[in-house]
Design a protein around this motif. Sequence first.
Motif, PDB file in Angstrom:
ATOM      1  N   PHE A  47      11.179  11.318  50.632  1.00  0.00           N
ATOM      2  CA  PHE A  47      10.296  11.364  49.868  1.00  0.00           C
ATOM      3  C   PHE A  47       9.019  13.006  50.916  1.00  0.00           C
ATOM      4  O   PHE A  47       9.036  13.425  50.199  1.00  0.00           O
ATOM      5  CB  PHE A  47       9.837  10.487  50.404  1.00  0.00           C
ATOM      6  CG  PHE A  47       8.320  10.470  49.117  1.00  0.00           C
ATOM      7  CD1 PHE A  47       7.978  10.113  48.274  1.00  0.00           C
ATOM      8  CD2 PHE A  47       7.021  10.609  50.530  1.00  0.00           C
ATOM      9  CE1 PHE A  47       6.387  10.313  47.755  1.00  0.00           C
ATOM     10  CE2 PHE A  47       5.986  10.384  49.794  1.00  0.00           C
ATOM     11  CZ  PHE A  47       5.792  10.395  47.900  1.00  0.00           C
ATOM     12  N   ASP A  48       9.329  12.491  51.982  1.00  0.00           N
ATOM     13  CA  ASP A  48       8.700  13.635  52.395  1.00  0.00           C
ATOM     14  C   ASP A  48       9.026  14.804  52.653  1.00  0.00           C
ATOM     15  O   ASP A  48       8.347  15.551  52.732  1.00  0.00           O
ATOM     16  CB  ASP A  48       8.285  12.498  53.996  1.00  0.00           C
ATOM     17  CG  ASP A  48       7.017  12.206  54.081  1.00  0.00           C
ATOM     18  OD1 ASP A  48       6.365  12.504  53.574  1.00  0.00           O
ATOM     19  OD2 ASP A  48       7.405  10.999  54.849  1.00  0.00           O
ATOM     20  N   ASN A  49      10.228  15.628  52.362  1.00  0.00           N
ATOM     21  CA  ASN A  49      10.947  16.131  52.627  1.00  0.00           C
ATOM     22  C   ASN A  49      10.084  16.891  50.619  1.00  0.00           C
ATOM     23  O   ASN A  49      10.332  18.332  50.972  1.00  0.00           O
ATOM     24  CB  ASN A  49      12.288  16.381  52.220  1.00  0.00           C
ATOM     25  CG  ASN A  49      12.731  17.061  53.839  1.00  0.00           C
ATOM     26  OD1 ASN A  49      12.704  18.116  54.373  1.00  0.00           O
ATOM     27  ND2 ASN A  49      13.294  16.278  54.626  1.00  0.00           N
ATOM     28  N   ALA A  50      10.334  16.669  50.406  1.00  0.00           N
ATOM     29  CA  ALA A  50       9.764  16.571  48.958  1.00  0.00           C
ATOM     30  C   ALA A  50       8.578  16.639  48.452  1.00  0.00           C
ATOM     31  O   ALA A  50       8.043  17.915  48.482  1.00  0.00           O
ATOM     32  CB  ALA A  50      10.150  15.858  47.396  1.00  0.00           C
ATOM     33  N   GLU A  51       8.339  15.939  49.255  1.00  0.00           N
ATOM     34  CA  GLU A  51       6.204  15.635  49.430  1.00  0.00           C
ATOM     35  C   GLU A  51       5.614  17.548  50.023  1.00  0.00           C
ATOM     36  O   GLU A  51       5.124  18.482  49.424  1.00  0.00           O
ATOM     37  CB  GLU A  51       5.501  15.105  50.806  1.00  0.00           C
ATOM     38  CG  GLU A  51       5.735  14.003  49.627  1.00  0.00           C
ATOM     39  CD  GLU A  51       4.491  13.945  48.389  1.00  0.00           C
ATOM     40  OE1 GLU A  51       4.794  14.219  47.703  1.00  0.00           O
ATOM     41  OE2 GLU A  51       3.671  13.102  48.632  1.00  0.00           O
ATOM     42  N   LEU A  52       6.675  17.854  51.437  1.00  0.00           N
ATOM     43  CA  LEU A  52       5.933  18.958  51.975  1.00  0.00           C
ATOM     44  C   LEU A  52       6.518  20.248  50.776  1.00  0.00           C
ATOM     45  O   LEU A  52       5.860  21.403  50.727  1.00  0.00           O
ATOM     46  CB  LEU A  52       7.110  19.129  53.078  1.00  0.00           C
ATOM     47  CG  LEU A  52       7.005  20.864  54.004  1.00  0.00           C
ATOM     48  CD1 LEU A  52       5.662  20.704  55.090  1.00  0.00           C
ATOM     49  CD2 LEU A  52       8.047  20.829  55.382  1.00  0.00           C
ATOM     50  N   LEU A  53       7.699  20.600  50.393  1.00  0.00           N
ATOM     51  CA  LEU A  53       8.276  21.005  49.260  1.00  0.00           C
ATOM     52  C   LEU A  53       6.705  20.916  47.952  1.00  0.00           C
ATOM     53  O   LEU A  53       6.367  22.349  47.558  1.00  0.00           O
ATOM     54  CB  LEU A  53       9.417  21.559  49.046  1.00  0.00           C
ATOM     55  CG  LEU A  53      10.005  21.454  49.362  1.00  0.00           C
ATOM     56  CD1 LEU A  53      11.619  21.325  49.233  1.00  0.00           C
ATOM     57  CD2 LEU A  53      10.353  23.064  50.332  1.00  0.00           C
TER      58      LEU A  53
END
Lengths: 256, 128
Positions: free
Chosen positions: A106-112
């Motif tokens: 989730f957070d890797n997607a959020e960062l991008l």
Amino acid sequence: MNFEQKHIDALKELLYKMADDQLIIGHRNSEWTGLGPVLEEDIAFSSMAQDKIGQAYQLYSILNELGESDPDTVAFTRNAEQFHCCELVTLPIGGFDFSLVRHFYFDNAELLRFESLAQSTFDPLAMLAKKYKGEIKYHVMHANTWIKQLANGNEESKAKMQNAINNTFADALGIFEKGPYEDVLIEIGFFMGEDALKKQWYDKIKTFVESVGLSIPALDSATPNLGGRAGKHSAYLQPMLTEMTEVYAIDPSADW
Amino acid sequence: MIIKSADPRVEREQIVAEETFSGLKAMDFWQTYEVFHQEKRGEQHQHVGSVHAPDAEMAILFAKEQYARRGQTANIWVVKSADVVATEYEDTDIFETTPDKFHRDPGSYKVMDRINAYKERIKEETGA
């Protein structure tokens, strides 16, 4: 900039799905408070859960300015089918392996997503994306450091990470479910779009996961767990919402 | 009295060739790390406490949450507690000092008079 009605509707679609994702994963991760594997991690997970609720609040505030109800009403008075979060965030916390891998996906997607939104033609969203850059960068650092640690722990920890990565992949692909206004969002430059985000995300996590000696399923090997963006959720969300809104429901007009 | 050299090139550490390894017990690989916090770049790092972590990378993560969650932070250091060399409490008396050393007291120096005179002169010269 003057927007047409379809642009406002598209913006609301984008803001609702992002805010709902953050509110729900924030609440889910807060369920680790007091149960974390070690004291320091217990505090870290709870702290990041609070960050997510804060981000959700800011996004609901933008929605409020676009004519939606105030953040508390929006957060605490809707039923499961009125939430536009992806299925990934609604799932129970399970074991620390699952919660950690969910946090990683989730957070890797959020960062991008936020990096892309920093270039959004909708200024309030671009400003918000810049404001939260550090917070989300840290969330990714936290997730990646843990995955790396456990991938290099012992056979048991490595197997648990690999299984969680495999078993959660289809749910993670649900993050990128498109809504009816997807083309409008891309056309006016509010957001680069879910397909572009998914590609960036997959390339990034694949490189990372392989660098720590684990593997990631092929993108076309899993059927994405869709429906969440349209309000079709599994049986897990409503009981969570009932618990989350328990205090609010006793007296909605109470001052905090 | 036998005087032994403190030079490691002279006095080699006696290392047992084969230590029997009985395997790590659960949590054995966790250590404590001392945390140093810097509020602004250029300021001194202050010791703020310790965290328990399996390695330095994780110690940084935990230190961030325990000691930099609130308030301003520019930088954090973590150092293995085991790497800190300290004095013994039984030697605390080495820090005691007798008062009859006026020559060490900064009050003995008359430098402030000269600094003030210099400041006065500059003020007159520049008219500031």
